[in-house]
Design a protein around this motif. Structure first.
Motif, mmCIF file in Angstrom:
data_model
loop_
_atom_site.group_PDB
_atom_site.id
_atom_site.type_symbol
_atom_site.label_atom_id
_atom_site.label_comp_id
_atom_site.label_asym_id
_atom_site.label_seq_id
_atom_site.Cartn_x
_atom_site.Cartn_y
_atom_site.Cartn_z
ATOM 1 N N PRO A 61 17.891 21.022 15.893
ATOM 2 C CA PRO A 61 18.765 20.409 15.734
ATOM 3 C C PRO A 61 20.202 20.708 15.636
ATOM 4 O O PRO A 61 20.621 21.345 14.656
ATOM 5 C CB PRO A 61 18.391 19.025 14.776
ATOM 6 C CG PRO A 61 17.579 19.262 14.296
ATOM 7 C CD PRO A 61 17.058 20.884 15.094
ATOM 8 N N ALA A 62 21.167 20.341 16.271
ATOM 9 C CA ALA A 62 22.252 20.608 15.185
ATOM 10 C C ALA A 62 23.083 20.623 14.205
ATOM 11 O O ALA A 62 22.817 19.212 14.304
ATOM 12 C CB ALA A 62 23.361 20.689 16.790
ATOM 13 N N LEU A 63 23.144 21.325 13.775
ATOM 14 C CA LEU A 63 24.553 20.598 12.825
ATOM 15 C C LEU A 63 25.813 19.685 12.749
ATOM 16 O O LEU A 63 26.533 19.755 13.442
ATOM 17 C CB LEU A 63 24.817 22.823 12.093
ATOM 18 C CG LEU A 63 23.782 23.731 11.461
ATOM 19 C CD1 LEU A 63 24.790 24.750 10.802
ATOM 20 C CD2 LEU A 63 22.906 22.711 9.524
ATOM 21 N N PRO A 64 25.918 19.123 12.004
ATOM 22 C CA PRO A 64 27.067 18.130 11.284
ATOM 23 C C PRO A 64 28.043 19.226 11.491
ATOM 24 O O PRO A 64 28.198 20.514 11.268
ATOM 25 C CB PRO A 64 26.935 17.672 10.018
ATOM 26 C CG PRO A 64 25.432 17.364 10.061
ATOM 27 C CD PRO A 64 24.716 18.862 10.428
ATOM 28 N N ALA A 65 29.438 18.478 12.330
ATOM 29 C CA ALA A 65 29.940 19.349 12.595
ATOM 30 C C ALA A 65 30.552 20.342 11.105
ATOM 31 O O ALA A 65 30.870 21.126 11.454
ATOM 32 C CB ALA A 65 31.509 18.887 13.489
ATOM 33 N N GLU A 66 31.409 19.398 10.533
ATOM 34 C CA GLU A 66 31.556 19.656 9.515
ATOM 35 C C GLU A 66 31.179 20.457 8.542
ATOM 36 O O GLU A 66 31.277 21.295 8.273
ATOM 37 C CB GLU A 66 32.558 18.838 7.613
ATOM 38 C CG GLU A 66 30.935 17.746 7.943
ATOM 39 C CD GLU A 66 29.612 16.710 8.595
ATOM 40 O OE1 GLU A 66 28.843 16.020 8.273
ATOM 41 O OE2 GLU A 66 31.485 16.511 9.456
ATOM 42 N N VAL B 145 29.905 26.748 7.745
ATOM 43 C CA VAL B 145 29.501 27.976 7.901
ATOM 44 C C VAL B 145 30.577 28.930 7.676
ATOM 45 O O VAL B 145 30.027 30.347 7.968
ATOM 46 C CB VAL B 145 28.718 27.863 8.212
ATOM 47 C CG1 VAL B 145 27.279 28.963 8.377
ATOM 48 C CG2 VAL B 145 27.419 26.932 7.560
ATOM 49 N N MET B 146 31.115 28.194 9.113
ATOM 50 C CA MET B 146 32.020 29.415 9.986
ATOM 51 C C MET B 146 32.717 30.193 9.405
ATOM 52 O O MET B 146 33.042 31.488 9.444
ATOM 53 C CB MET B 146 32.199 28.749 11.880
ATOM 54 C CG MET B 146 31.657 28.714 12.616
ATOM 55 S SD MET B 146 30.018 30.225 12.636
ATOM 56 C CE MET B 146 31.264 31.352 14.143
ATOM 57 N N ASP B 147 33.352 29.051 8.167
ATOM 58 C CA ASP B 147 35.008 29.739 7.846
ATOM 59 C C ASP B 147 34.283 30.774 6.350
ATOM 60 O O ASP B 147 35.007 32.115 6.391
ATOM 61 C CB ASP B 147 35.121 28.365 6.736
ATOM 62 C CG ASP B 147 35.977 27.389 7.248
ATOM 63 O OD1 ASP B 147 36.981 28.132 9.077
ATOM 64 O OD2 ASP B 147 36.844 26.302 7.157
ATOM 65 N N GLU B 148 33.162 30.920 5.955
ATOM 66 C CA GLU B 148 32.686 31.597 4.658
ATOM 67 C C GLU B 148 31.703 32.929 5.890
ATOM 68 O O GLU B 148 31.402 33.717 5.073
ATOM 69 C CB GLU B 148 31.071 31.217 4.520
ATOM 70 C CG GLU B 148 32.091 29.714 3.878
ATOM 71 C CD GLU B 148 32.646 30.235 2.720
ATOM 72 O OE1 GLU B 148 32.799 31.209 2.010
ATOM 73 O OE2 GLU B 148 34.358 29.324 1.905
ATOM 74 N N ALA B 149 31.494 32.529 6.149
ATOM 75 C CA ALA B 149 30.964 33.927 7.694
ATOM 76 C C ALA B 149 31.667 35.863 7.704
ATOM 77 O O ALA B 149 33.210 35.136 7.562
ATOM 78 C CB ALA B 149 30.655 33.803 8.772
ATOM 79 N N GLU B 150 31.107 36.404 7.774
ATOM 80 C CA GLU B 150 31.441 37.608 7.930
ATOM 81 C C GLU B 150 31.576 38.511 8.914
ATOM 82 O O GLU B 150 30.112 38.175 9.980
ATOM 83 C CB GLU B 150 31.571 38.835 6.446
ATOM 84 C CG GLU B 150 31.621 38.247 4.839
ATOM 85 C CD GLU B 150 31.335 39.071 4.648
ATOM 86 O OE1 GLU B 150 31.655 39.904 4.428
ATOM 87 O OE2 GLU B 150 30.508 38.747 3.464
ATOM 88 N N TYR B 151 32.088 38.798 9.620
ATOM 89 C CA TYR B 151 32.074 39.904 11.442
ATOM 90 C C TYR B 151 32.451 41.195 10.476
ATOM 91 O O TYR B 151 33.658 41.428 10.554
ATOM 92 C CB TYR B 151 33.017 38.870 12.394
ATOM 93 C CG TYR B 151 32.832 36.892 12.237
ATOM 94 C CD1 TYR B 151 32.093 36.632 13.296
ATOM 95 C CD2 TYR B 151 33.792 36.359 11.430
ATOM 96 C CE1 TYR B 151 32.487 35.608 12.777
ATOM 97 C CE2 TYR B 151 33.768 34.948 11.502
ATOM 98 C CZ TYR B 151 33.073 34.466 12.400
ATOM 99 O OH TYR B 151 32.914 33.718 12.374
#
Length: 142
Positions: free
Chosen positions: A1-6, A11-17
């Motif tokens: 199942p996909a994560l809710p958009a918020e 998660v993407m804001d907190e991710a490190e690349y």
């Protein structure tokens, strides 16, 4: 199942690349065994040393995944084994296993540098692996 958009956005804001190197293998038939994946750590673009942030191993099995370990081996530039351990890959889907290893998990990861090798050996479970990926994320030291 996909994560809710918020949640996905958080998660993407907190991710490190990180920059990284990756070895991917896909078995096209059950007779195409995947016994190991290996990477050689690259040199940084400006000649400085690199610092490994994470090693990640993902494998997809042909059938339901079981929690069976695999060997993770670190060799120096001369091929000498610096460290070897059995890594346990948790099951994250019906047939997918994923493990992320950070420098806090194993101090030898802090020692990795250009020319060193990271290898994953799947052993007995290799005949059941359909897809596998070995990734090493790193940053360049200033």
């Amino acid at each position: 199942p996909a994560l809710p958009a918020e949640i996905a956005e958080l998660v993407m804001d907190e991710a490190e690349y990180f920059q990284g190197v990756q070895h991917i293998h896909q078995a096209w038939s059950r007779y195409n065994r995947l016994e190991f994946l290996k990477l050689t750590m690259p040199r940084s673009s400006d000649g400085n040393s690199i610092r490994v942030k994470a090693i990640q191993v993902l494998r997809e099995r042909q059938s339901e995944a079981k929690s069976d370990p695999f060997d993770l081996i670190v060799r120096d530039e001369l091929g000498a084994v610096r460290y070897k351990w059995a890594a346990e890959a948790p099951v994250v889907g019906s047939n997918i296993q994923l493990v992320t290893i950070s420098p806090t998990d194993h101090p030898v990861i802090r020692q990795l540098r250009a020319g060193w090798e990271v290898e994953v050996q799947f052993g007995q479970s290799s005949c059941f692996v359909r897809f596998a990926s070995l990734s090493v994320g790193y940053i360049e030291r200033q």
